[in-house]
Design an enzyme around this catalytic site. Structure first.
Site, PDB file in Angstrom:
ATOM      1  N   GLU A   1      -1.397 -34.083  25.117  1.00 18.20           N
ATOM      2  CA  GLU A   1      -3.118 -33.590  25.914  1.00 18.20           C
ATOM      3  C   GLU A   1      -2.688 -35.477  26.364  1.00 18.20           C
ATOM      4  OE1 GLU A   1      -5.502 -32.696  23.001  1.00 18.20           O
ATOM      5  OE2 GLU A   1      -4.677 -31.091  22.349  1.00 18.20           O
TER       6      GLU A   1
ATOM      7  N   CYS B   1     -31.478 -63.286  46.264  1.00 20.61           N
ATOM      8  CA  CYS B   1     -32.375 -63.467  46.925  1.00 20.61           C
ATOM      9  C   CYS B   1     -33.546 -63.682  47.111  1.00 20.61           C
ATOM     10  CB  CYS B   1     -32.079 -63.077  48.900  1.00 20.61           C
ATOM     11  SG  CYS B   1     -33.080 -63.682  50.000  1.00 20.61           S
TER      12      CYS B   1
ATOM     13  N   CYS C   1     -29.745 -65.489  54.694  1.00 26.34           N
ATOM     14  CA  CYS C   1     -31.018 -66.186  55.665  1.00 26.34           C
ATOM     15  C   CYS C   1     -31.054 -67.411  54.889  1.00 26.34           C
ATOM     16  CB  CYS C   1     -31.738 -65.090  54.774  1.00 26.34           C
ATOM     17  SG  CYS C   1     -32.307 -65.051  53.687  1.00 26.34           S
TER      18      CYS C   1
ATOM     19  N   ASP D   1     -11.236 -41.507  27.508  1.00 29.59           N
ATOM     20  CA  ASP D   1     -11.494 -42.375  27.029  1.00 29.59           C
ATOM     21  C   ASP D   1     -13.342 -42.822  27.270  1.00 29.59           C
ATOM     22  OD1 ASP D   1     -11.574 -45.285  26.293  1.00 29.59           O
ATOM     23  OD2 ASP D   1     -11.109 -46.342  28.024  1.00 29.59           O
TER      24      ASP D   1
ATOM     25  N   LYS E   1      -0.225 -44.764  24.342  1.00 31.41           N
ATOM     26  CA  LYS E   1      -0.950 -45.647  24.413  1.00 31.41           C
ATOM     27  C   LYS E   1      -0.201 -45.473  26.341  1.00 31.41           C
ATOM     28  CE  LYS E   1      -4.631 -46.767  22.635  1.00 31.41           C
ATOM     29  NZ  LYS E   1      -5.276 -47.887  22.589  1.00 31.41           N
TER      30      LYS E   1
ATOM     31  N   TYR F   1     -11.218 -30.609  22.656  1.00 33.09           N
ATOM     32  CA  TYR F   1      -9.820 -30.294  22.082  1.00 33.09           C
ATOM     33  C   TYR F   1      -9.910 -30.059  20.902  1.00 33.09           C
ATOM     34  CZ  TYR F   1     -10.979 -35.678  21.355  1.00 33.09           C
ATOM     35  OH  TYR F   1     -11.213 -36.049  20.543  1.00 33.09           O
TER      36      TYR F   1
ATOM     37  N   CYS G   1     -29.270 -68.672  49.597  1.00 30.63           N
ATOM     38  CA  CYS G   1     -29.421 -67.280  50.135  1.00 30.63           C
ATOM     39  C   CYS G   1     -27.865 -67.047  51.258  1.00 30.63           C
ATOM     40  CB  CYS G   1     -30.073 -65.990  50.695  1.00 30.63           C
ATOM     41  SG  CYS G   1     -29.835 -64.824  50.855  1.00 30.63           S
TER      42      CYS G   1
ATOM     43  N   LYS H   1      -5.715 -38.605  26.526  1.00 35.55           N
ATOM     44  CA  LYS H   1      -6.271 -39.309  25.749  1.00 35.55           C
ATOM     45  C   LYS H   1      -7.701 -39.796  26.664  1.00 35.55           C
ATOM     46  CE  LYS H   1      -6.527 -42.093  21.771  1.00 35.55           C
ATOM     47  NZ  LYS H   1      -7.533 -43.251  21.899  1.00 35.55           N
TER      48      LYS H   1
ATOM     49  N   CYS I   1     -34.636 -60.410  53.851  1.00 35.44           N
ATOM     50  CA  CYS I   1     -33.708 -60.793  54.369  1.00 35.44           C
ATOM     51  C   CYS I   1     -33.095 -60.140  54.152  1.00 35.44           C
ATOM     52  CB  CYS I   1     -33.161 -61.645  53.006  1.00 35.44           C
ATOM     53  SG  CYS I   1     -31.297 -61.653  53.181  1.00 35.44           S
TER      54      CYS I   1
HETATM   55  S1  IVH Z   1      -7.465 -35.334  18.620  1.00 37.36           S
HETATM   56  C1  IVH Z   1      -7.236 -35.790  14.311  1.00 37.36           C
HETATM   57  N1  IVH Z   1      -6.807 -35.144  20.915  1.00 37.36           N
HETATM   58  O1  IVH Z   1      -8.650 -40.758  20.588  1.00 37.36           O
HETATM   59  C2  IVH Z   1      -6.520 -35.868  15.364  1.00 37.36           C
HETATM   60  N2  IVH Z   1      -8.406 -37.070  20.468  1.00 37.36           N
HETATM   61  O2  IVH Z   1      -7.727 -43.138  17.859  1.00 37.36           O
HETATM   62  C3  IVH Z   1      -8.574 -36.584  16.019  1.00 37.36           C
HETATM   63  N3  IVH Z   1      -9.501 -38.846  21.891  1.00 37.36           N
HETATM   64  O3  IVH Z   1     -11.403 -40.744  17.850  1.00 37.36           O
HETATM   65  C4  IVH Z   1      -8.251 -36.840  17.397  1.00 37.36           C
HETATM   66  N4  IVH Z   1      -8.452 -37.646  24.133  1.00 37.36           N
HETATM   67  O4  IVH Z   1     -11.852 -39.645  20.331  1.00 37.36           O
HETATM   68  C5  IVH Z   1      -7.531 -35.906  20.044  1.00 37.36           C
HETATM   69  N5  IVH Z   1      -7.491 -35.218  23.396  1.00 37.36           N
HETATM   70  C6  IVH Z   1      -6.973 -36.189  22.210  1.00 37.36           C
HETATM   71  C7  IVH Z   1      -8.402 -36.889  22.609  1.00 37.36           C
HETATM   72  C8  IVH Z   1      -8.583 -37.312  21.395  1.00 37.36           C
HETATM   73  C9  IVH Z   1      -9.213 -38.556  23.369  1.00 37.36           C
HETATM   74  C10 IVH Z   1      -9.936 -39.652  21.201  1.00 37.36           C
HETATM   75  C11 IVH Z   1     -10.532 -39.545  19.583  1.00 37.36           C
HETATM   76  C12 IVH Z   1     -10.098 -39.941  18.821  1.00 37.36           C
HETATM   77  C13 IVH Z   1      -9.367 -41.044  19.283  1.00 37.36           C
HETATM   78  C14 IVH Z   1      -8.196 -41.122  18.026  1.00 37.36           C
END
Ligand code: IVH
Length: 687
Positions: free
Chosen positions: A116, A426, A410, A120, A313, A225, A407, A118, A431
């Protein structure tokens, strides 16, 4: 209590179901089946019925997604099971080691993984009872989080009703789409507020807002998720769980992939390392999860994180380059932004020549100097920014970055609007860099309401030089418009000129609102028009006189003085006047009681409290509910309350009704006003 007809109850219920269904089609499936207008119609009808029968409003009604409440704080709530975090790695070899550990833990059994993205953002737990939204809890320290339900309810992709009447908890991510992040940061920079460093901070900041109307304005979104206790629903794998989540109403990420081997996982990661910038949200890696829940259970968790998952990551995208110079950009509200001019460098597919330095506090904090070697990163994959200086590479020739003293556009004065601002601006209200924005404000519906003069036309008028200040609008000729070239026909020109002509008659408060005086919006403009006879009267007001007015503080008063002190302002007002723009107030209050503070206590013979209060205010006086040293007069009737004693104690002048009438008459004589006392209306109210 009104009896609610059965048909109404049924209609409300049906509307809610329909709206929730269309929400699902739109936000979760991205496949709407009705038009926005049709959707609005359903919503309007529901609002109408709930207004008529407020007893029918429930917390999970779609009408509750509007915001507007101000919260006092967030209650702490224990999580049903700990919200764990993930182990993470940046390295392909470590991913293979993870796969080996898993296989060893499962005695060599075959393993499938779900890969999946991740996201942010910030993690959230959502609780439902019988299919109805009950609570949203932040991660907090993993065992205890905060109840942020009121804010989370405002996120459209969070269902308030599930498509099945289930009691369950799910977990997922709240995030801010990149476009929204950019929009909010632009807005913040214009307001002189520090920009959010990334969408996650922006999300976290938004979710913890006490003013829910702020949250309602920021378009947060979700991906869910995780289903707590999936076996209770007969679900055996993460892959099935994702499909189940979607079926019952949650938005899941469409890019998840069921992988048969760790090689497929690594391929997935490689693809998304390159493709991540095409998404409209930030992702910082891939989460790899063992698909089978039975296998997950056997692998178990450590104190902090599950053994069955890992975050893989993406490498951070940074490049090194040299900061050659710093230039300054003036935004539409006058905010001056320093911009790094860089030695051109390649970064994820594009050539970067310039990068944002945000503001001068940022430069100071990072100690950035001209000539430095710096790291540049793309925030959200789009806007490059200087994130770090490589101080080791300095040779002493680097130069400090100084904020401009004038500025750059101007040559007008620069400074902060108030000391808490990060940005410098400014300060010249006229301006040219601000002119487009000023014109937009001037012609907007809340101001002079010149229909047809949109952003594009304004841009062309300014760029071609036919409009150099707001007053120039009133001197435009058909010839000027024709000069702007294609696209503007005779009829449009005629219509525009008619609109412009009509706008000359707008009430003074509209004109004041249109001038764009800092800190003076529509509300403040109305207060000013109630207190000044004309624009000239306002332009000549002293600081003291402005500050005497209820609702005007020092900051606003100073801003008004500053604005009218400007020579260009005087010139513009002269031009507006000459063009015949109305400058007289039609809502100005009398002057007879201006500057006087009253308190009323006891029963009066002639008026109700509301009547006398309105009367005093219509003559420019103020009425307050409690006596203080600043009170000028206490008007005392029969059976007065404690205010009477307090007034006596503080030596406030006491008036009975007749004496009050005398006072008004006397002062009206001085100001030359004709005052009509209000007629007594209806039965007397006691106070
Ligand atoms: S699973 C026990 N799936 O990443 C499993 N986490 O440090 C828990 N996150 O705190 C997380 N996308 O906020 C999972 N597809 C995803 C995610 C995801 C983002 C975040 C989540 C978690 C941190 C992991």
């Amino acid at each position: 209590m009104k009896k609610i007809p059965k048909e109404v109850i049924e209609e409300v219920e049906k509307l809610r179901e329909e709206i929730e269904y269309h929400n699902y089609r739109y936000y979760v499936l991205a496949d709407p089946v009705i038009s926005d207008e049709e959707y609005d119609k359903l919503m309007k009808r529901l609002i109408q019925l709930e207004k008529k029968y407020p007893e029918l409003v429930t917390p999970d009604s779609p009408t509750q997604r509007v915001g507007g409440k101000v919260l006092e704080g967030f209650k702490k709530v224990k999580h049903s099971t700990p919200m764990l975090s993930l182990d993470n790695t940046y390295d392909e070899n470590e991913i293979r080691e993870f796969d080996e550990r898993i296989k060893k833990g499962l005695a060599g059994e075959n393993v499938e993984y779900v890969s999946e993205l991740k996201i942010d953002g910030i993690s959230i737990a959502l609780r439902y009872e019988n299919g109805r939204f009950r609570m949203a809890i932040t991660r907090g320290d993993g065992t205890e989080g905060e109840d942020v339900s009121e804010n989370v309810k405002l996120i459209r992709s969070v269902p308030l009703r599930l498509r099945k009447p289930l009691t369950l908890e799910v977990r997922g991510e709240i995030y801010m789409p990149v476009e929204e992040f950019k929009r909010i940061n632009e807005e913040r920079e214009e307001q002189g507020l520090p920009a959010f460093a990334n969408p996650r901070n922006a999300t976290a900041g938004t979710i913890r807002q006490l003013d829910t109307s702020v949250v309602a304005k920021r378009n947060l979104d979700t991906f869910i998720y995780y289903l707590v206790n999936p076996q209770a629903y007969g679900i055996e794998t993460q892959w099935e769980a994702l499909q189940f989540l979607k079926e019952i109403g949650f938005k899941i990420n469409p890019h998840s992939k069921l992988c048969k081997s760790i090689d497929e996982v690594i391929d997935y990661w490689r693809v998304w390392t390159d493709e991540r910038h095409k998404l409209d949200y930030w992702v910082d890696g891939v989460v790899v999860k063992v698909n089978s829940f039975r296998q997950q259970e056997r692998l178990g968790t450590t104190a902090k994180s599950p053994r069955w998952a890992i975050a893989f990551k993406f490498p951070a995208e940074q490049v090194r380059t040299k900061l050659l110079d710093v230039t300054f950009q003036v935004g539409r509200t006058g905010v001056i932004t320093p911009v790094a001019e860089l030695e051109p460098v390649q970064l994820s597919g594009t050539t970067i020549k310039r990068a944002s330095l945000h503001n001068f506090d940022y430069i100071k904090e990072k100690d950035i100097r001209i000539g430095d070697w710096v790291f540049v990163e793309k925030a959200g994959g789009i806007i490059p920014q200087v994130v770090k200086v490589i101080t080791e590479l300095r040779d002493g020739s680097e130069r400090e970055i100084k904020p401009p003293e004038k500025c750059p556009v101007c040559r007008g004065p620069v400074g902060k609007l108030d000391p808490s601002e990060v940005a410098i601006r400014c300060l010249n209200p006229h301006c040219p860099a601000k002119l487009k924005k000023a014109l937009e404000t001037f012609v907007s519906r809340d101001a002079m309401n010149i229909d047809g003069m949109g952003e594009k036309l304004i841009e062309r008028m300014v760029d071609s030089g036919i409009v150099k200040d707001i007053a120039d609008i009133y001197y435009l000729t058909p010839f000027d418009f024709a000069q702007l070239g294609s696209g503007i026909g005779q009829r449009t020109i005629a219509k525009l000129l008619k609109e412009i002509e009509e706008s000359k008659k707008r009430p003074l408060e509209k004109l004041i609102a249109g001038l764009g005086i800092p800190h003076v919006g529509t509300k403040m403009a109305k207060i000013l028009a109630e207190n000044f006879e004309s624009l000239e009267d306002l332009a000549n007001a002293s600081l003291e006189r402005l500050m005497e007015i209820e609702g005007i503080g020092e900051e606003v008063a100073k801003s008004i003085i500053e604005y009218f002190r400007n020579e260009k302002t005087r010139e513009i007002i002269g031009k507006l006047k000459k063009a015949g723009v109305n400058m007289k107030s039609s809502i100005v209050k009398g002057k007879a009681l201006r500057g006087l503070k009253f308190v009323v206590t006891g029963e009066l013979d002639r008026w109700s409290r509301k009547e006398i209060e309105e009367f005093i205010e219509s003559l420019g006086g103020k009425v307050s509910s409690s006596v203080s040293k600043k009170t000028d007069y206490a008007i005392v009737g029969r059976n007065p309350g404690s205010k009477y004693q307090k007034a006596q104690k503080l030596g406030v002048r006491i008036l009975n009704e007749d004496e009050f009438i005398e006072l008004v008459k006397e002062r009206a004589k001085e100001t030359g006003e004709k005052v009509e006392f209000p007629e007594k209306k209806g039965p007397m109210t006691l106070f």
